[in-house]
Design a protein around this motif. Structure first.
Motif, PDB file in Angstrom:
ATOM      1  N   ARG A 185      11.632  -0.788  -2.202  1.00  0.00           N
ATOM      2  CA  ARG A 185      12.901  -1.497  -1.978  1.00  0.00           C
ATOM      3  C   ARG A 185      12.805  -2.415  -0.773  1.00  0.00           C
ATOM      4  O   ARG A 185      13.315  -3.545  -0.785  1.00  0.00           O
ATOM      5  CB  ARG A 185      14.032  -0.488  -1.799  1.00  0.00           C
ATOM      6  N   ALA A 186      12.150  -1.945   0.285  1.00  0.00           N
ATOM      7  CA  ALA A 186      11.984  -2.780   1.480  1.00  0.00           C
ATOM      8  C   ALA A 186      11.143  -4.015   1.170  1.00  0.00           C
ATOM      9  O   ALA A 186      11.428  -5.119   1.648  1.00  0.00           O
ATOM     10  CB  ALA A 186      11.339  -1.960   2.601  1.00  0.00           C
ATOM     11  N   THR A 188       9.552   8.254  -0.082  1.00  0.00           N
ATOM     12  CA  THR A 188       9.115   7.218   0.836  1.00  0.00           C
ATOM     13  C   THR A 188       8.523   6.032   0.089  1.00  0.00           C
ATOM     14  O   THR A 188       8.719   4.879   0.481  1.00  0.00           O
ATOM     15  CB  THR A 188       8.079   7.793   1.814  1.00  0.00           C
ATOM     16  N   GLY A 189       7.790   6.296  -0.997  1.00  0.00           N
ATOM     17  CA  GLY A 189       7.224   5.203  -1.777  1.00  0.00           C
ATOM     18  C   GLY A 189       8.302   4.329  -2.390  1.00  0.00           C
ATOM     19  O   GLY A 189       8.192   3.102  -2.412  1.00  0.00           O
ATOM     20  N   ILE A 241      -2.120  -5.916  -4.318  1.00  0.00           N
ATOM     21  CA  ILE A 241      -2.948  -4.770  -3.931  1.00  0.00           C
ATOM     22  C   ILE A 241      -2.611  -3.579  -4.815  1.00  0.00           C
ATOM     23  O   ILE A 241      -1.446  -3.237  -5.003  1.00  0.00           O
ATOM     24  CB  ILE A 241      -2.725  -4.401  -2.455  1.00  0.00           C
ATOM     25  N   THR A 242      -3.642  -2.967  -5.341  1.00  0.00           N
ATOM     26  CA  THR A 242      -3.481  -1.707  -6.063  1.00  0.00           C
ATOM     27  C   THR A 242      -4.311  -0.649  -5.351  1.00  0.00           C
ATOM     28  O   THR A 242      -5.537  -0.769  -5.262  1.00  0.00           O
ATOM     29  CB  THR A 242      -3.951  -1.822  -7.520  1.00  0.00           C
ATOM     30  N   ALA A 243      -3.649   0.346  -4.799  1.00  0.00           N
ATOM     31  CA  ALA A 243      -4.346   1.421  -4.091  1.00  0.00           C
ATOM     32  C   ALA A 243      -4.822   2.445  -5.117  1.00  0.00           C
ATOM     33  O   ALA A 243      -4.014   3.063  -5.811  1.00  0.00           O
ATOM     34  CB  ALA A 243      -3.430   2.073  -3.061  1.00  0.00           C
ATOM     35  N   VAL A 244      -6.121   2.611  -5.243  1.00  0.00           N
ATOM     36  CA  VAL A 244      -6.699   3.552  -6.199  1.00  0.00           C
ATOM     37  C   VAL A 244      -7.143   4.795  -5.446  1.00  0.00           C
ATOM     38  O   VAL A 244      -8.000   4.729  -4.558  1.00  0.00           O
ATOM     39  CB  VAL A 244      -7.893   2.923  -6.939  1.00  0.00           C
ATOM     40  N   ILE A 293       0.835  -1.200   0.000  1.00  0.00           N
ATOM     41  CA  ILE A 293       0.000   0.000   0.000  1.00  0.00           C
ATOM     42  C   ILE A 293       0.871   1.251   0.000  1.00  0.00           C
ATOM     43  O   ILE A 293       0.594   2.227  -0.707  1.00  0.00           O
ATOM     44  CB  ILE A 293      -0.947  -0.004   1.216  1.00  0.00           C
ATOM     45  N   ALA A 294       1.959   1.226   0.772  1.00  0.00           N
ATOM     46  CA  ALA A 294       2.822   2.401   0.887  1.00  0.00           C
ATOM     47  C   ALA A 294       3.496   2.751  -0.426  1.00  0.00           C
ATOM     48  O   ALA A 294       3.744   3.927  -0.709  1.00  0.00           O
ATOM     49  CB  ALA A 294       3.885   2.166   1.963  1.00  0.00           C
TER      50      ALA A 294
END
Length: 330
Positions: free
Chosen positions: A103-104, A97-98, A125-128, A88-89
């Motif tokens: 990478r994390a 941050t994204g 997951i795709t956050a729309v 999600i992030a």
């Protein structure tokens, strides 16, 4: 006795589950001697884990915070929750941050057991985000951390805001909360120069360094940040989260249809194709327009202010319809 590597992982897992562990209890849980516990604690320290020892007959231990991030140990549920949050992030946070979240996520996937990797791969997951005419500007992670640190330290923030010229005096605020609302980051703060609570978009804040002196936090109205922010964004009076304008109307539509398109309204079924809608908004004309968008017969409108708003919009729409129609397509 389990091998040293397996024993160290078991010991680390126990240290992460509670704040303090007596040495004798650790020895009992791991079925080893107290001397072996002390040796294993030393090995974990060599690996970078900051483990503090408490004096006393039991020689208790506590896993604390260090200067560097050592290897971490997660159980299956924690690993799955972490990867979901990172997915999600990667699409909802700012550029820096994204990218770090992506990478994390890649790092965690590489070391994940196959049984967990299969579970995660099945959950894509795709956050729309809700479409907007002007997307939110990305917020720099360092700036967000600096604002949050000032909140925790109770230090006055000085910053330039939005398009204000940098030669003007900076805004001076007592920061209280960092929140997210509708895809944007906001700072809730007491404005020292305006003597009022304000919300500031974090992407419009340009911090001035250093911060001001420490302050004693004020009591937020209502003592609940969620209720306070909800009320502010709805234009409600202080101390309430209700919309300033609230009304009802009967619509010639099935309740299930209206409920599907009414975000926070109350829908009561009155028949197969009839329902009562209770809805709120920041003004009476906007409330009338929100109800009119259902494109059906509307009756039993309450209160009188909402009836007047419908009449006001009817006159406006009539003038629009009577005027010259510019060229264009729908």
């Amino acid at each position: 006795m389990p091998k040293t590597s397996a024993r160290l992982l078991a010991l680390l897992s126990l240290l992460q589950t509670r704040r303090d562990w007596p040495g004798t209890l650790l020895a009992e849980r791991l079925d080893i001697s107290l001397r072996t516990v002390r040796r294993d604690i030393d090995r974990l320290r060599e690996l970078g884990y900051p483990i503090a020892a408490a004096k006393g007959p039991d020689g208790g231990y506590r896993l604390g915070a260090g200067t560097e991030l050592p290897p971490l140990l997660f159980d299956d549920e924690q690993a799955v929750a972490l990867t979901v949050a990172l997915q999600i992030a990667t699409t909802t946070l700012g550029d820096g941050t994204g990218d770090a979240a992506a990478r994390a996520l890649t790092t965690i996937r590489q070391v994940m057991p196959s049984r967990l990797r299969h579970r995660i791969n099945a959950l894509q997951i795709t956050a729309v985000e809700r479409p907007t005419t002007r997307p939110a500007a990305p917020i720099d992670a360092a700036a967000l951390l600096a604002i949050s640190s000032a909140v925790q330290a109770h230090e006055i923030l000085r910053f330039d805001y939005g398009s204000e010229s940098t030669d003007k005096p900076p805004r001076r605020v007592e920061p209280h909360h960092v929140i997210t609302w509708d895809g944007r980051w906001y700072l809730v703060a007491w404005d020292l120069d305006r003597s009022d609570w304000r919300t500031f978009r974090a992407d419009r804040i340009t911090l001035r360094i250093p911060n001001g002196p420490r302050f004693t936090p004020r009591q937020l109205p209502g003592s609940d940040v969620t209720a306070f922010v909800t009320g502010r964004f709805r234009g409600a009076d202080e101390g309430t989260t209700s919309w300033p304008c609230k009304g009802t109307a009967i619509l010639d539509l099935p309740a299930a249809t209206v409920a599907h398109y009414s975000r926070d309204g109350i829908v009561e079924e009155l028949g197969p194709d009839r329902c009562r809608l209770t809805l709120g908004s920041w003004s009476w004309p906007s409330l009338a327009a929100a109800i009119a968008r259902f494109d059906t017969e509307i009756t039993a409108v309450r209160p009188a202010e909402l009836v007047d708003a419908f009449a006001h919009l009817a006159r406006r729409f009539a003038r629009t319809a009577a005027g010259p129609t510019p060229g264009g397509t729908c």
